[in-house]
Design a protein around this motif. Structure first.
Motif, PDB file in Angstrom:
ATOM      1  N   GLY A 115       4.971  36.042 116.170  1.00  0.00           N
ATOM      2  CA  GLY A 115       5.415  36.283 114.857  1.00  0.00           C
ATOM      3  C   GLY A 115       4.666  37.067 113.936  1.00  0.00           C
ATOM      4  O   GLY A 115       4.916  37.740 112.963  1.00  0.00           O
ATOM      5  N   PHE A 116       3.343  36.849 114.192  1.00  0.00           N
ATOM      6  CA  PHE A 116       2.039  37.850 113.439  1.00  0.00           C
ATOM      7  C   PHE A 116       1.343  38.671 113.989  1.00  0.00           C
ATOM      8  O   PHE A 116       0.456  39.120 113.573  1.00  0.00           O
ATOM      9  N   ALA A 117       2.202  39.380 115.287  1.00  0.00           N
ATOM     10  CA  ALA A 117       1.586  40.334 115.907  1.00  0.00           C
ATOM     11  C   ALA A 117       1.215  41.548 115.144  1.00  0.00           C
ATOM     12  O   ALA A 117       0.200  42.386 115.595  1.00  0.00           O
ATOM     13  N   GLN A 122      -6.428  40.059 107.689  1.00  0.00           N
ATOM     14  CA  GLN A 122      -5.389  39.742 106.636  1.00  0.00           C
ATOM     15  C   GLN A 122      -4.835  37.953 107.204  1.00  0.00           C
ATOM     16  O   GLN A 122      -4.867  37.061 106.074  1.00  0.00           O
ATOM     17  N   GLY A 123      -4.788  37.953 108.302  1.00  0.00           N
ATOM     18  CA  GLY A 123      -4.229  36.431 108.757  1.00  0.00           C
ATOM     19  C   GLY A 123      -5.263  35.542 108.636  1.00  0.00           C
ATOM     20  O   GLY A 123      -4.719  34.397 108.230  1.00  0.00           O
ATOM     21  N   LEU A 124      -6.577  35.732 108.543  1.00  0.00           N
ATOM     22  CA  LEU A 124      -7.706  34.874 108.404  1.00  0.00           C
ATOM     23  C   LEU A 124      -7.658  34.532 107.107  1.00  0.00           C
ATOM     24  O   LEU A 124      -7.783  33.415 106.614  1.00  0.00           O
ATOM     25  N   ILE A 165      -5.029  32.119 106.128  1.00  0.00           N
ATOM     26  CA  ILE A 165      -5.109  30.757 106.721  1.00  0.00           C
ATOM     27  C   ILE A 165      -6.507  30.142 105.654  1.00  0.00           C
ATOM     28  O   ILE A 165      -6.311  28.922 105.301  1.00  0.00           O
ATOM     29  N   ASP A 166      -7.534  30.857 105.416  1.00  0.00           N
ATOM     30  CA  ASP A 166      -8.322  30.225 104.324  1.00  0.00           C
ATOM     31  C   ASP A 166      -7.893  29.821 103.131  1.00  0.00           C
ATOM     32  O   ASP A 166      -8.193  28.717 102.331  1.00  0.00           O
ATOM     33  N   ALA A 167      -6.975  30.661 102.562  1.00  0.00           N
ATOM     34  CA  ALA A 167      -6.274  30.363 101.131  1.00  0.00           C
ATOM     35  C   ALA A 167      -5.367  29.298 101.357  1.00  0.00           C
ATOM     36  O   ALA A 167      -5.294  28.210 100.470  1.00  0.00           O
ATOM     37  N   ALA A 168      -4.721  28.928 102.538  1.00  0.00           N
ATOM     38  CA  ALA A 168      -3.877  27.877 102.796  1.00  0.00           C
ATOM     39  C   ALA A 168      -4.707  26.544 102.799  1.00  0.00           C
ATOM     40  O   ALA A 168      -4.361  25.495 102.251  1.00  0.00           O
ATOM     41  N   VAL A 169      -5.886  26.484 103.644  1.00  0.00           N
ATOM     42  CA  VAL A 169      -6.927  25.540 103.838  1.00  0.00           C
ATOM     43  C   VAL A 169      -7.277  25.113 102.317  1.00  0.00           C
ATOM     44  O   VAL A 169      -7.252  24.053 102.024  1.00  0.00           O
TER      45      VAL A 169
END
Length: 93
Positions: free
Chosen positions: A66-68, A74-76, A79-83
């Protein structure tokens, strides 16, 4: 119950250890040179672990697919923002 033992003690008491795992559903962690190298668990727990691993692998594959197209940086960052968001919410509770 989880028991820790050395490889030598494990070898010397294999029959007893198998009985503890089979009948009392204990788990045994075997250490060599002070480091854990193996664990003996009952067959039902092992089967459950394998099912969970298969489900985790399938879910990881779906997420990866889904995130390929998303760049790694950008993905990292997402993730950091969600954490950070979840940690902020937990502080206010």
């Amino acid at each position: 119950m989880i028991t820790e033992t050395t490889a030598v003690t494990f070898r010397q008491n294999l029959g007893d250890m198998l009985n503890r795992v089979q009948y009392r559903h204990d788990s045994i962690v075997v250490s060599k040179d002070g480091k854990p190298v193996a664990a003996l668990v009952d067959a039902q727990l092992f089967a459950r672990i394998r099912r969970m691993q298969a489900r985790f692998d399938a879910l990881s594959g779906r997420i990866e697919a889904g995130f390929a197209a998303t760049p790694e940086a950008q993905g990292l960052a997402e993730i950091d923002a969600a954490v950070a968001e979840v940690r902020a919410q937990n502080k206010t509770r």
